[in-house]
Design an enzyme around this catalytic site. Sequence first.
Site, short mmCIF file in Angstrom:
data_model
loop_
_atom_site.label_atom_id
_atom_site.label_comp_id
_atom_site.label_asym_id
_atom_site.label_seq_id
_atom_site.Cartn_x
_atom_site.Cartn_y
_atom_site.Cartn_z
N CYS A 37 0.83 -1.21 0.00
CA CYS A 37 0.00 0.00 0.00
C CYS A 37 0.86 1.25 0.00
O CYS A 37 0.34 2.37 -0.05
CB CYS A 37 -0.92 0.03 1.22
SG CYS A 37 -2.03 -1.37 1.29
N ASP A 39 2.77 2.39 2.47
CA ASP A 39 3.21 2.91 3.77
C ASP A 39 3.20 1.88 4.90
O ASP A 39 2.27 1.09 5.04
CB ASP A 39 2.49 4.20 4.19
CG ASP A 39 1.06 4.26 3.75
OD1 ASP A 39 0.45 3.20 3.62
OD2 ASP A 39 0.55 5.38 3.54
N CYS A 62 5.15 8.19 2.31
CA CYS A 62 5.33 9.52 1.73
C CYS A 62 5.72 10.52 2.82
O CYS A 62 5.72 10.20 4.01
CB CYS A 62 4.06 9.96 1.02
SG CYS A 62 2.67 10.18 2.13
N CYS A 105 -2.74 8.94 6.15
CA CYS A 105 -1.45 8.93 6.86
C CYS A 105 -1.67 9.16 8.35
O CYS A 105 -1.01 8.55 9.19
CB CYS A 105 -0.53 10.03 6.33
SG CYS A 105 -0.08 9.85 4.60
#
Lengths: 126, 407
Positions: A37, A39, A62, A105
């Site tokens: 995915c 992360d 990221c 995130c």
Amino acid sequence: MAYSDKVIEHYENPRNVGTFDKGDEEIGTGLVGAPACGDVMRLQIKVKDGVITDAKFKTFGCGSAIASSSLATEMIKGMTLEQAETIKNTQIVEELNLPPVKIHCSVLAEDAIKAAIDDYKKRHAR
Amino acid sequence: MAVQLPIFMDNHSTTPVDPRVVETMVPYFTTMFGNAASRNHVFGWTAEAAVEAARGQIAALIGGEAKEIVLTSGATEADNLAIKGVASFYRKQGNHIVTLETEHKAILDSCKRMQREGYEVTYLKPGKDGLVTPEQVAEAVGPKTLLVSIMLANNEIGVVQDLAAIGAAIKAKNPKTLFHSDAVQGAGKVPIDVHEMKLDLVSLSAHKMYGPKGVGALWVRRKPRVRLDPMIDGGGHERGMRSGTLAVPLIVGFGKACELAAAEMETEALRMRALRDRLYRGITSQLTETYVNGSMERRLPGNLNISFAFVEGESLLMALKDVAVSSGSACTSASLEPSYVLRALGVGDELAHTSIRFGLGRFNTEDEVDYVVDLVVKSVNRLRELSPLWEMHQDGIDIASIQWTPH
């Protein structure tokens, strides 16, 4: 996409990067996300008398994912486990000015905190 | 070492207009502004003559004739016109289209639309090197196949298909099947000969080869004549295939860009390859766990697409903030899916997320390459120190053996 100054600041100077010994009594480790995915966060807490005295992280992801986990370690230091459990991803979104596509995130960072606490509690449930 | 920042190394996305091209365009904005369709005065004649000269320059780049050039707004329009125009015109002769999974979206989405209108489309899967074999293509072609569309060079991984062998295989299987190529990325960089490649239609774009944005062309074979239904009706321009007033200054620039590309292709290809190899060696000699995506042998001289395992692509782009490159990472796309091109090659999602595309161009220098190498190496090392996956890898833990929780 333009990043907020706060994301850039955390990305360039991430706080609390590192690794605690997983086997250590005082440590709880949360590993969340998946490489496929894009992360993966590992967040670790050091706990003494129910208080998080230290935290460390490593993140594959990221810039916003790195900033979210860096901020999360800062936020939980000094908190009791109960306090840290109540942290919501929206606090991270607000603090870092994350755009909608980066909200996941912050969710992952919240999950990482919870996973680390769970791990610590499980190891001390005996 | 004096490099000027920011550095543009994303020449697959677009290119700057060559100053020599700009120079030829300028008068056509101001003093020679006529409508090329005006038949009754000198302004029109001047514009028409300029357009005809440009057609010749464009056609010469691919071994075609000036009269076979249909000018469009760009390659997306040319691709749409090729797929939809041919499928519609020849619908009584068949209903089947063959293309490649790694084509540009202008091709894939046009094909999907034709599927919704009842056509059948075969999407061929390239090999791990990104290449499709002539045998694969021939096998997919049948009596009902109207059109095969195979790109010359891929926009992400830069691999160059063997169009001559593919064209021969198509025609041997079904001489009536038309062969189209989206040659946007390859044109001006590698040689194209429409006859040797047995092509019937070719899409081109000016802004990928140092010409202006907003102009492209579809080359449409005249002998034997290839027909298509227009998508834009109007004044019957471009032999009825594409109506609309011609963008004379852009077309003049497109022509000049093609002329320059043809004249300088050989020396420029050598220079690009040397720069690309310098970039590749610089990176791979200093970093482990890097993986080139696609064939290194059959590749555009200016392309390098490489995965840096354990470092997410967007975070690396952020570190390379003074360098314009792009990534196959999901985070850089609106869809949150990693590159469909890398996926078609069988590159795992975890590696696709770590890919970076470098696109070298006419104006890049050796000093710039050296600067980028240093920055990439430094940044990857820093981000790997931050990566839990890198740490696990260093500790000998197999990442694939872990029970991950996809989110």
